[in-house]
Structure formats: structure tokens, C-alpha cells
Scaffold this active site. Structure first.
Site, PDB file in Angstrom:
ATOM      1  N   ARG A 102      20.228  70.005  16.946  1.00  7.78           N
ATOM      2  CA  ARG A 102      20.288  71.286  18.535  1.00  7.78           C
ATOM      3  C   ARG A 102      20.935  71.751  18.445  1.00  7.78           C
ATOM      4  NH1 ARG A 102      22.025  71.155  22.874  1.00  7.78           N
ATOM      5  NH2 ARG A 102      22.887  68.926  23.136  1.00  7.78           N
ATOM      6  N   ASP A 103      22.335  71.317  19.346  1.00  9.10           N
ATOM      7  CA  ASP A 103      23.334  71.488  19.292  1.00  9.10           C
ATOM      8  C   ASP A 103      24.112  72.661  18.714  1.00  9.10           C
ATOM      9  OD1 ASP A 103      25.076  72.146  21.311  1.00  9.10           O
ATOM     10  OD2 ASP A 103      26.646  70.432  20.981  1.00  9.10           O
ATOM     11  N   HIS A 118      30.872  63.101  23.141  1.00 14.64           N
ATOM     12  CA  HIS A 118      29.983  64.123  22.319  1.00 14.64           C
ATOM     13  C   HIS A 118      31.830  65.338  22.652  1.00 14.64           C
ATOM     14  CE1 HIS A 118      26.947  67.226  21.964  1.00 14.64           C
ATOM     15  NE2 HIS A 118      28.308  67.828  22.070  1.00 14.64           N
ATOM     16  N   HIS A 146      34.181  68.279  21.167  1.00 16.64           N
ATOM     17  CA  HIS A 146      34.045  69.352  19.989  1.00 16.64           C
ATOM     18  C   HIS A 146      35.068  69.036  19.494  1.00 16.64           C
ATOM     19  CE1 HIS A 146      30.327  71.546  20.917  1.00 16.64           C
ATOM     20  NE2 HIS A 146      29.770  70.735  21.523  1.00 16.64           N
ATOM     21  N   CYS A 193      31.805  78.886  14.658  1.00 15.38           N
ATOM     22  CA  CYS A 193      31.618  79.809  13.786  1.00 15.38           C
ATOM     23  C   CYS A 193      33.320  80.157  13.449  1.00 15.38           C
ATOM     24  CB  CYS A 193      31.463  81.003  13.810  1.00 15.38           C
ATOM     25  SG  CYS A 193      30.916  82.194  12.570  1.00 15.38           S
ATOM     26  N   ASN A 249      30.816  70.808  16.494  1.00  9.92           N
ATOM     27  CA  ASN A 249      30.646  69.722  17.179  1.00  9.92           C
ATOM     28  C   ASN A 249      31.612  69.006  15.562  1.00  9.92           C
ATOM     29  OD1 ASN A 249      27.612  70.564  17.837  1.00  9.92           O
ATOM     30  ND2 ASN A 249      28.522  68.451  19.402  1.00  9.92           N
TER      31      ASN A 249
END
Lengths: 315, 315
Positions: free
Chosen positions: A30-31, A223, A225, A256, A265
Site C-alpha cells: 500500500r504505502d 512508521h 521514512h 525513488c 519507508n
């Protein structure tokens, strides 16, 4: 008399104690995929999730019931869910932005959903077309109806540490948003560092503000990044505060890294490496996971940004 | 009575306390460039080091007096040192493998050298053509003569956590090697995770074994490679144990992340980001450092693997 008899949380006895087991909340499908430029065919997504489940991951956030206009990468949500093989003990939560999304999710038979809230005014306006206060009236019917249908609800709190418009976000503001989601019926809060600016100290500060505000650490997930390379150090800090649910994406999907900004993530493989080193159980077969990320990278046409994937794939 | 009066190390009062200031031991020009495929022209190296000094780095390991046959990338050691501009408070240590190297270093007027020891038998044989015990007779005249000439000596201990032939390395074995280097006259030990397999727990265990063995944490530096993405989390663990010298390389030089295995050093920029977040002073201007890494990446013909460099350069 021991700590348990005193009714204190075990962590209080040793502020650096680590949990014995961690649940990895895998968000790659999903993410991760919603941020990839490539639109991945539904049969590849289904195989991706099946491989992850067979590698031992038990919580696989599968897709989002957001309007396909906004996230065309996930327009195949119903089709994907219908294709997913069932595995004992594996759950496939989905993101649900509104009541229309909930209708679709319930029709698809989902048992776990997540709503996506903002900790800041500006992001609430930009991402939800709402405002910090009004977002809760969006979520209230979603959460209430989901719970009434026996569906469990996670609350994402995004921009927990900083946002691009307002800068540093006060922990008290994040806790206020989190507590309102909890009062509405969310059973877990995932604290998101959406732009990757957290460091270990700010992670500790936020977690401490939550727990001193009466939210048990067992209801909190993190969560991160890896925009500034801090994701794993932040995770270590969170584990030392007693957090037992960590979000990550297989292969570090979601950014990217070869096109300027790296907003992926935390990679599940790098997390697994850390947990193994710390002696924390997680249930994942690292080799199978790396194979899966290498296989998916072939479909995406670029190597995984995960350091563990690159190192092990080179062997 | 306070901790100081009891003669206990300050850290004992709070096992999670962080140091107020950290010295970054910048190894990009030596440990970084010696592993790059591209041979960088001497005038580019000199400008690289000058830019790093002007960005606020005070300890710049400049080169190695190893035989040019083994490391052709650093064959220009004398020429490079002659070109380096002097800055107040900036030192340029060099690596010295043997007495011949020391002769060259002394002739070039260096004030700080480092020797490179192995914590394992196999790596001592392969890298030093010696063995674990015999390596000290190689180092003894180097260290003794250097100290007699007023030159300070750092001791690198490589393969501190694992090596490719012997697997996991016992902390006691590492401490034994480190103590012998210290007895010979090394004033600082840099504990190297040469193949990147350490995690936070093994870092803590090794540091605790050193300090309980009588080596003050102030004499210990840490040197992490990011092969499995653990370098910054390991650094956080070391800082919480009171370590105040951290090795890193500008831009994460030293690996080739786009060619399979990623064996780069911890990136100085990612370290600076962490230190800023923790409120630890370091003296480095991050923007100037990022500019330098972007500039050097142009000479190397590939982007920096540092996440901070990629994120900030994309702005």
C-alpha cells in the site's frame, strides 16, 4: 514486591529494556506501491503479498480504497483482495479514507481497516481537504460503522514530527490528535514521520508524551521514512521505549532513491536484521523476504534501496 | 555525595545519557577513496580535504603510506600532504602500515598517525601477512618511534564484530587486541565493523567489555560500515554508552552501492543529522558538507549513497 505487583509498566524497571517480540506491519503493497511511478499489475501484487505471507509476515497492509482518481496505482483494490490467498494468522488491513471507501471495504469482506489522519493543520487541508479539527467528523462515521461491523481500526497519524509548511510539530498536538482517534474507536495509533525528519530524541519525546498522557505504549506503532537515513536509529529508540509494532516496507519500497529524493519507508529487511541482532522475535524468514524484494525489483525495473537486500542479493 | 566524588564514570549515573560534544573523525579521503574504483587526481583530493576543513571538520584522515602497489589510489600521499592548506585546529592523520611507511610519514611532517590491526587471526594473515599475535611486533617499532617523535598514534582494530572467515568475534578477543595496542602507546582505539555486521546489542556488549576491562570510553572511537543499514543505529547505541569520537566519510564514500554490495562507511552527513537531532555539538556546517559531497560525486561519476546528501541535493 516486583514491578508487576506494583502495577507499573514493566518498562519502568529498565528504561532500556527491549521487547521480546515485535509485530512487523508490512506496508509495501500500500504505502510502497502507491508511491511508485510504475503501476504494478494486479497479479504481480497478489503474488507479492502471497510471497510476503509465506515469508512469515502476518500483517500485510494490502491496498487503499481511496478514489482511483487520486491513487491510480491502487485502483484495483477489489480485484486484488479477491485474489489474495488466505493464510492462517495473516491479516490484510486496508486503508479507508471515507464512508464510500468503507462501503467498498466492507463489500470486499475486509476485517481490518486504517484511517489516515494529520497531526498538522496544513496537511489536513492539503491531503484531506479538511482541517485539523474537522477531520474527526470525517473519521467518526467510518470508525463507528467499522467497529459495529466487527472490523478493527488503526489510526495513522501523519506528520508527527515535522511537516513541510509548519516545521517542527509539538508532541502535545500529536497526542491530542491521537487521543481523539482513540476515543473514536481506533485500537492502535501508527505515528508517522511522513517526511523523515525525526531523530531518536524526538521519537523518545513523542512516545513519552503519549504514555504520560495515558496512552499505553502497546497501542502505539511507529512508521518511519528513511529520507535522512534515520529510520532504523529511530526504530531502535522506539523499541527501547517498549514499542512492539513497527511499520516497514519490503525492500524499502515507496521512494525513488535514484531520482533525487529518497522518501522510502524503512526497509523490512533492514528492520529484520536489527531485530535479529537484538534478539527480538519477529517470525520472518529473511532469505525468503530478500528473494521477494529482488523479484519485485525486477518488475519495478530498479534495484531495491534496502541495504540488506543489496548486500545479500550480491552474494 | 555525587557520582564524581565516588570516582565513578559519569555515565554510570544515567546509562542513556548522551555526550554534549562529539568529534567526527572524517575518513573519506583515506578509507573512502582507497575503495573507490576511480583514481581521483591529487588536486581534487586536496580541494576535497580543504573544503571539508572549511565545512568545520577538524580531524581529516588524509591518506595512507601503504605501498602504492597495494593501494594505487593513494600513491600520491607525499604530494597530497604537501598541497594541504593548514587550518587552525585541523589535523590530518595518516595511516601507516609499517616502519617504511612511518619514515615517509615523518619525512612529510605528519603529527598524527594510525596503525591498522586485526581482531581476528584470519584477517591478520590475509591483510597483514602476519598473525594475530605477530602483528604487535610489526606495530611496536612504528608506535614507539612515532611517540618518540612526538607523533600521536591511533590504533584501528578491524573485524571487531565478525569476519568473513571466522564468523562472530568474541568481545574478549577484541579487547585483548585493543589493550595490547594501548599498552604499546596508542592513545585512541577505533573499533571497526569492517564488514558491517554489528547491531546495537553487539556494539553495547563490546563497549561494555572494554570499559569493564579498564579502558575508558573516552579512548574509544567507533567505525561503522553501512553494509546492512545498521551504521547509524549502531552509532546511536555507542553514543548512549558515552563514546565521543565517531568515524564517518563524507557522502558515505567507500562503497559502490550501485554495483551489488554496499560497503560504504557511515555517511558524515547522516551522522551530522543525527547529532543535530540529539542536540550534540559537532561544529560542522551541513550545507557546506553536502555541497562538497555533491561536488566530489561529480568527479567520481556517481551519486552519493548518503540519504541526507540525496535529500538535500534534490531541494
Amino acid at each position: 514486591m516486583g514491578v508487576r505487583e506494583l502495577g507499573l509498566p514493566e518498562r519502568a524497571a529498565d528504561p532500556g529494556a527491549l521487547p521480546g517480540r515485535v509485530t512487523i506491519w508490512e506496508v509495501g503493497a500500500r504505502d510502497g506501491l502507491q508511491n511508485e511511478k510504475t503501476v504494478v499489475p494486479v497479479e504481480v501484487k497478489a503474488e507479492f503479498l502471497d510471497r510476503l505471507a509465506r515469508a512469515g509476515l502476518t500483517t500485510l497492509e494490502a491496498t487503499s480504497f481511496v478514489h482511483p482518481k487520486w491513487v491510480p496505482q491502487l485502483a484495483d483494490a477489489e480485484d486484488l483482495l479477491a485474489r489474495l490467498p488466505r493464510h492462517d494468522g495473516v491479516r490484510y488491513p486496508v486503508l479507508v479514507p471515507n464512508e464510500r471507501g468503507l462501503d467498498r471495504a466492507l463489500a470486499a469482506g475486509v476485517t481490518h481497516i486504517a484511517v489516515f489522519a494529520s497531526a498538522t493543520e496544513t496537511f489536513a487541508r492539503r491531503n484531506l481537504n479538511s482541517d485539523l479539527d474537522a477531520q474527526f467528523s470525517l473519521f467518526e462515521p467510518v470508525i463507528t460503522r467499522a467497529r459495529a461491523a466487527g472490523v478493527d481500526v488503526r489510526g495513522y497519524v501523519s506528520m508527527c514530527f515535522g511537516d513541510p509548511w509548519e516545521g517542527v510539530v509539538a508532541p502535545e498536538q500529536v497526542v491530542s490528535v491521537g487521543r481523539r482517534l482513540r476515543d473514536l474507536g481506533c485500537t492502535q495509533l501508527s505515528l508517522g514521520d511522513t517526511i523523515g525528519v525525526a531523530t531518536a530524541s524526538s521519537v523518545e519525546r513523542l512516545l513519552d508524551t503519549f504514555t504520560s498522557g495515558g496512552v499505553p505504549v502497546g497501542e502505539l506503532a511507529v512508521h518511519f521514512h528513511d529520507t535522512y537515513g534515520q529510520a532504523l536509529a529511530n526504530t531502535l529508540a522506539a523499541l527501547r521505549r517498549g514499542v512492539t509494532t513497527v511499520d516497514s516496507s519490503a525492500g524499502g519500497l515507496g521512494g525513488c532513491p535514484y531520482a533525487g529524493s529518497a522518501t522510502g519507508n524503512l526497509a523490512t529487511e533492514d528492520l529484520v536484521w536489527l531485530l535479529d541482532g537484538l534478539g527480538i522475535a519477529h517470525g520472518v524468514d529473511l532469505d525468503a523476504l530478500v528473494d521477494t524484494s529482488v523479484w519485485l525489483a525486477g518488475h519495478l525495473g530498479r534495484p531495491s534501496p534496502s541495504r540488506v537486500v543489496r548486500a545479500l542479493a550480491a552474494r
